[in-house]
Design a protein around this motif. Structure first.
Motif, PDB file in Angstrom:
ATOM      1  N   ARG A  99      24.940 -39.072 -28.197  1.00  0.00           N
ATOM      2  CA  ARG A  99      25.411 -38.206 -29.278  1.00  0.00           C
ATOM      3  C   ARG A  99      26.868 -37.806 -29.062  1.00  0.00           C
ATOM      4  NH1 ARG A  99      20.143 -35.884 -29.014  1.00  0.00           N
ATOM      5  NH2 ARG A  99      20.939 -34.297 -27.577  1.00  0.00           N
ATOM      6  N   HIS A 100      27.208 -37.520 -27.784  1.00  0.00           N
ATOM      7  CA  HIS A 100      28.585 -37.120 -27.488  1.00  0.00           C
ATOM      8  C   HIS A 100      29.552 -38.266 -27.767  1.00  0.00           C
ATOM      9  CE1 HIS A 100      31.892 -35.075 -25.522  1.00  0.00           C
ATOM     10  NE2 HIS A 100      32.097 -36.143 -24.775  1.00  0.00           N
ATOM     11  N   ARG A 101      29.172 -39.505 -27.352  1.00  0.00           N
ATOM     12  CA  ARG A 101      30.046 -40.648 -27.608  1.00  0.00           C
ATOM     13  C   ARG A 101      30.187 -40.913 -29.103  1.00  0.00           C
ATOM     14  NH1 ARG A 101      27.527 -43.080 -22.943  1.00  0.00           N
ATOM     15  NH2 ARG A 101      26.054 -44.165 -24.293  1.00  0.00           N
ATOM     16  N   ARG A 102      29.096 -40.790 -29.833  1.00  0.00           N
ATOM     17  CA  ARG A 102      29.164 -40.998 -31.276  1.00  0.00           C
ATOM     18  C   ARG A 102      30.047 -39.963 -31.942  1.00  0.00           C
ATOM     19  NH1 ARG A 102      22.796 -42.318 -32.711  1.00  0.00           N
ATOM     20  NH2 ARG A 102      22.766 -44.448 -31.850  1.00  0.00           N
ATOM     21  N   GLU A 103      29.912 -38.704 -31.519  1.00  0.00           N
ATOM     22  CA  GLU A 103      30.730 -37.641 -32.094  1.00  0.00           C
ATOM     23  C   GLU A 103      32.196 -37.846 -31.740  1.00  0.00           C
ATOM     24  OE1 GLU A 103      31.667 -34.247 -34.259  1.00  0.00           O
ATOM     25  OE2 GLU A 103      29.873 -35.503 -34.209  1.00  0.00           O
ATOM     26  N   THR A 104      32.462 -38.253 -30.483  1.00  0.00           N
ATOM     27  CA  THR A 104      33.842 -38.517 -30.079  1.00  0.00           C
ATOM     28  C   THR A 104      34.437 -39.663 -30.876  1.00  0.00           C
ATOM     29  OG1 THR A 104      33.348 -37.731 -27.834  1.00  0.00           O
ATOM     30  CG2 THR A 104      35.325 -39.067 -28.133  1.00  0.00           C
ATOM     31  N   ARG A 129      19.232 -36.543 -21.233  1.00  0.00           N
ATOM     32  CA  ARG A 129      20.636 -36.664 -20.868  1.00  0.00           C
ATOM     33  C   ARG A 129      21.271 -37.904 -21.498  1.00  0.00           C
ATOM     34  NH1 ARG A 129      18.781 -34.651 -15.699  1.00  0.00           N
ATOM     35  NH2 ARG A 129      18.485 -36.793 -14.961  1.00  0.00           N
ATOM     36  N   ARG A 152      35.149 -38.521 -34.431  1.00  0.00           N
ATOM     37  CA  ARG A 152      36.368 -37.727 -34.505  1.00  0.00           C
ATOM     38  C   ARG A 152      37.608 -38.594 -34.330  1.00  0.00           C
ATOM     39  NH1 ARG A 152      34.763 -32.364 -30.875  1.00  0.00           N
ATOM     40  NH2 ARG A 152      33.114 -31.585 -32.277  1.00  0.00           N
ATOM     41  N   GLU A 183      21.888 -37.230 -25.081  1.00  0.00           N
ATOM     42  CA  GLU A 183      23.019 -36.310 -25.215  1.00  0.00           C
ATOM     43  C   GLU A 183      24.336 -37.056 -25.044  1.00  0.00           C
ATOM     44  OE1 GLU A 183      24.920 -32.783 -25.991  1.00  0.00           O
ATOM     45  OE2 GLU A 183      22.784 -33.284 -26.162  1.00  0.00           O
ATOM     46  N   ARG A 184      24.391 -37.974 -24.060  1.00  0.00           N
ATOM     47  CA  ARG A 184      25.612 -38.756 -23.877  1.00  0.00           C
ATOM     48  C   ARG A 184      25.884 -39.647 -25.086  1.00  0.00           C
ATOM     49  NH1 ARG A 184      23.694 -39.258 -18.423  1.00  0.00           N
ATOM     50  NH2 ARG A 184      22.807 -41.308 -18.882  1.00  0.00           N
TER      51      ARG A 184
END
Length: 250
Positions: free
Chosen positions: A110-115, A104, A118, A107-108
């Motif tokens: 990766r999500h922050r990096r992707e956000t 988890r 972007r 995953e968080r």
């Protein structure tokens, strides 16, 4: 008929003269005091594999089974085994929960990096768009101002040529087609643009020079040379003069 029984030697611990002595009693007793049926169990196995069928074998088997019932393995040993199993199960569950939490967290991340990626891409695109729009606006206003100044120079230089609505250099960034295309907002945007003039630095200088050009008394000489749409040109010139007066008053 004589009983044909196997002559395989009897295990030493089951022989009558097995060499028992008081000195060895302590060590043997320490080894087998928790399982007193151990020697008989070994004997039973030996009898099972080395002796021919014998009715007396049933007695030995029965005795071994009774010893197992009367002297089961110590209860504490069973508790330790169960506790060890529970401990292993707890450790397995704990390891699974740790791995799940790590998953988890990754995953968080990766999500922050992707956000963030972007957001940076969107910010860059917006910045580039603003730069391009600024460059385009600058180019449009510089070209409009050049056309505006050149148009007035040609009108003042040629005092006999005919003038139409489309040939008049209106103070706008884009060429108007009718009176409805001319308003105070567009005039102010054109004259107040930092790209409008290189010689008239202040806004007051720009407005003042425009008032001299569009004053009704001075513009009448231009209006006399208009052949087509004269009324429309006169109305549009009035809009420009009134807008300039409002700008100067402000």
């Amino acid at each position: 008929m004589a009983n044909t029984r196997s002559r395989t030697p009897i295990p030493p611990h089951h022989r009558p003269d097995c060499g028992f002595s008081p000195e060895s009693e302590g060590a043997d007793h320490r080894k087998t005091h928790r399982r007193p049926w151990k020697h008989m169990a070994d004997t039973y196995v030996w009898v099972e594999h080395h002796c021919a069928p014998d009715p007396r074998r049933r007695k030995t088997e029965k005795w071994v089974q009774e010893q197992q019932v009367f002297h089961p393995p110590p209860y504490g040993w069973m508790q330790e085994e169960e506790a060890a199993k529970r401990s292993i199960a707890r450790e397995s569950e704990r390891a699974r929960m740790i791995q799940e939490e790590l998953r988890r967290i990754e995953e968080r991340i990766r999500h922050r990096r992707e956000t963030e990626r972007r957001r940076v891409a969107a910010e860059r695109a917006r910045f580039l768009g603003e730069v391009q729009q600024k460059e385009k606006t600058e180019m449009v206003f510089r070209e409009a101002w050049r056309r505006y100044e050149k148009g007035w120079q040609e009108i003042l230089a040629n005092t006999t040529g005919e003038i139409t609505f489309s040939t008049i250099p209106w103070p706008l960034a884009t060429r108007p087609t009718t009176c409805e295309d001319i308003d105070l907002k567009d005039i102010r945007e054109f004259l107040m643009s930092p790209y409008a003039s290189e010689t008239q630095v202040t806004a007051k200088e720009r407005i003042r020079k425009a008032q001299l050009r569009w004053h009704p008394d001075r513009f009448r000489r231009v209006l006399e040379r208009v052949v087509v749409d004269k009324k429309q040109v006169e109305e549009a010139a009035g809009i420009v003069a009134r807008s300039l007066n409002e700008m100067m008053a402000a």
